[in-house]
Enzyme design. Sequence first.
Site, PDB file in Angstrom:
ATOM      1  N   GLY A  12     -11.415  -7.315  19.192  1.00  0.00           N
ATOM      2  CA  GLY A  12     -10.872  -6.596  20.350  1.00  0.00           C
ATOM      3  C   GLY A  12     -10.818  -7.481  21.582  1.00  0.00           C
ATOM      4  N   ASP A  13     -10.122  -6.985  22.612  1.00  0.00           N
ATOM      5  CA  ASP A  13     -10.002  -7.692  23.896  1.00  0.00           C
ATOM      6  C   ASP A  13      -9.341  -9.061  23.763  1.00  0.00           C
ATOM      7  OD1 ASP A  13     -11.292  -5.547  25.109  1.00  0.00           O
ATOM      8  OD2 ASP A  13     -13.276  -6.424  24.784  1.00  0.00           O
ATOM      9  N   LYS A  16      -4.211  -7.999  23.883  1.00  0.00           N
ATOM     10  CA  LYS A  16      -3.106  -7.260  23.261  1.00  0.00           C
ATOM     11  C   LYS A  16      -2.183  -6.639  24.307  1.00  0.00           C
ATOM     12  CE  LYS A  16      -6.167  -4.765  21.151  1.00  0.00           C
ATOM     13  NZ  LYS A  16      -7.378  -5.519  21.510  1.00  0.00           N
ATOM     14  N   GLY A  17      -2.811  -6.090  25.370  1.00  0.00           N
ATOM     15  CA  GLY A  17      -2.025  -5.397  26.404  1.00  0.00           C
ATOM     16  C   GLY A  17      -0.969  -6.314  26.991  1.00  0.00           C
ATOM     17  N   ASN A  38     -11.738   4.211  24.216  1.00  0.00           N
ATOM     18  CA  ASN A  38     -12.634   3.066  24.019  1.00  0.00           C
ATOM     19  C   ASN A  38     -11.866   1.775  24.298  1.00  0.00           C
ATOM     20  OD1 ASN A  38     -11.045   3.591  21.750  1.00  0.00           O
ATOM     21  ND2 ASN A  38     -12.592   3.016  20.254  1.00  0.00           N
ATOM     22  N   GLY A  40      -9.339  -0.811  26.300  1.00  0.00           N
ATOM     23  CA  GLY A  40      -8.987  -1.141  27.683  1.00  0.00           C
ATOM     24  C   GLY A  40      -8.004  -2.288  27.607  1.00  0.00           C
ATOM     25  N   HIS A  41      -6.736  -2.008  27.869  1.00  0.00           N
ATOM     26  CA  HIS A  41      -5.685  -3.021  27.735  1.00  0.00           C
ATOM     27  C   HIS A  41      -5.159  -3.368  29.120  1.00  0.00           C
ATOM     28  CE1 HIS A  41      -4.838  -1.656  23.314  1.00  0.00           C
ATOM     29  NE2 HIS A  41      -6.081  -2.053  23.522  1.00  0.00           N
ATOM     30  N   ARG A 144     -12.589  17.957   8.691  1.00  0.00           N
ATOM     31  CA  ARG A 144     -11.573  19.035   8.726  1.00  0.00           C
ATOM     32  C   ARG A 144     -11.971  20.186   9.632  1.00  0.00           C
ATOM     33  NH1 ARG A 144     -11.550  18.823   2.402  1.00  0.00           N
ATOM     34  NH2 ARG A 144     -13.698  18.424   3.001  1.00  0.00           N
ATOM     35  N   GLN A 223      -8.522  -2.058  19.670  1.00  0.00           N
ATOM     36  CA  GLN A 223      -9.636  -2.794  19.051  1.00  0.00           C
ATOM     37  C   GLN A 223      -9.069  -3.996  18.268  1.00  0.00           C
ATOM     38  OE1 GLN A 223      -9.816   1.015  18.475  1.00  0.00           O
ATOM     39  NE2 GLN A 223     -10.435   0.747  20.583  1.00  0.00           N
ATOM     40  N   THR A 304     -13.416  -4.309  29.789  1.00  0.00           N
ATOM     41  CA  THR A 304     -12.467  -3.558  30.619  1.00  0.00           C
ATOM     42  C   THR A 304     -12.877  -2.089  30.702  1.00  0.00           C
ATOM     43  OG1 THR A 304     -10.781  -5.018  29.702  1.00  0.00           O
ATOM     44  CG2 THR A 304      -9.969  -3.120  30.899  1.00  0.00           C
ATOM     45  N   GLY A 307     -17.509  -2.597  31.328  1.00  0.00           N
ATOM     46  CA  GLY A 307     -18.039  -3.606  32.257  1.00  0.00           C
ATOM     47  C   GLY A 307     -19.167  -4.447  31.657  1.00  0.00           C
TER      48      GLY A 307
END
Length: 438
Positions: A12-13, A16-17, A38, A40-41, A144, A223, A304, A307
Amino acid sequence: MTLQIIVGAQWGDEGKGRIVDWFAAQADFSARYNGGDNAGHTVTVGSQIFKLHLIPSGIIHPKVIAVMGNGMVVNPCTLIDEMEILRQAGISISPERLRLSYAAHLITPAHQALDRALDARRGRGNIGTTGRGIGPAYTDKASRRGLRLADMLAPDFCERIVDHVVEANRTLSMLAAPELDPRPVCEQYREVAGRLKPYLADTAFELHTALGMGKTVLAEGAQGTLLDIDFGTYPFVTSSSTTAPGALTGLGLGLDAARGARVIGVVKAFQTRVGSGPFPTEVFEDLAMRLRGTGEHPWDEYGTTTGRPRRVGWLDGVLLKYAIRINGISDLAVTKLDVLSGWESLRLCTAYRHAGKDLREPRGGAFTDLPFGPADLSPYEPVYEELPGWREDVSAVRKWADLPPAAKTYLERLEGLAGVPVRLVSVGPEREQVVSCP
Ligand code: GDP
Ligand code: IMO
Ligand code: MG
């Protein structure tokens, strides 16, 4: 039809954003397929820094339609807040531009309370979740008994919320955690339901139709590969399918959509992870401080969403190779090359050593594979290759030819390990700080 899947190749991080923002300039739809807030992009456009947790990063481009797919878990209160923040930043948010799958699942304060109580109970073996209620919401989905966004339309929505909170209270009480009063939750959710109803849609149908008309759909993973529920460093993972095939189920697309799809793996020029779990190439102390940064730059390695300082280390070519295979990555986008400027030399993990032997093909070629995936990496020791560093600041470079020779060597070695081409290299957080590769 054109489907492009942007997927994190690490924990992750990866950036991608900002890569989604780059591709979104040529796209019609930007669609998130997994996870919730969860994620942060970050997208940086001039002086504006957008931190997106739920809404797909392509929304910053005015002509793009943003879709939140059925594979997501959505905290409707965070969503309303995010819509408002974007509006205040001048981004138009309307039911024409933002479509929410009726089949995505709702996250409630009860899920958040359970997430925190369950992770606290794990003690020293905790996952270090983001506390956003992700695991419990996916647990309810698999059991379900989850609440879907479509439930917001039901006349008895409030009763369903009350039943859900009462049920969650049973577990909270067993965990000796404070129970929740269902009434305020019910009031709050009734109010947000009224505001979100116009955005609900059969997004799977809409994306299918759009692809059929030759539109370009960007699927945005949250992620990364190593946090995938099946293929990550289990149990230190998130609860969704983060990998590229998850884009099909998470958006309701059939295998026809995958024909001719590009899968763009985003890989940071070094390795980071937030929370617990294995990390063979992790570094500590002075080295870590240098890779992480002090926090003075917005891109320094602090989460992001939470922190928290991110754990940092050298790029792990073994796990990258694994990510290429699991996702079917066709192209790589390497981010944060600029952060590696100024080092005398750099290390790249090209293999693991186990019981005195390198895990490589007999002829010393490419790394073969991990026998049982990456869940238990404790037997392995990374094998490093030392490569020369470069002094030059690369943040103003826009052409491959203008990169310092040592930076090119580093990227070529990375490409050689991965076995797929590096198409883009980002050299800073800003929209234009990108080198397109030949
Ligand atoms: P994501 O979750 O994969 O979208 O990544 P995050 O946004 O959580 O973290 C990436 C951070 O690095 C953000 O602060 C970005 O603005 C920043 N960033 C992305 N690409 C680059 C780059 O090439 N150089 C630098 N210095 N920062 C970058
Ligand atoms: P983006 O999309 C980095 C990590 C958490 C924790 C584990 C499980 O910004 O790359 P969860 O709350 O999902 O149950 O936490 O996964 N994690 C992330 N790490 N980037 C993310 O998202 C993450 N989302 C979850 O730190 O270790
Ligand atoms: Mg992030």
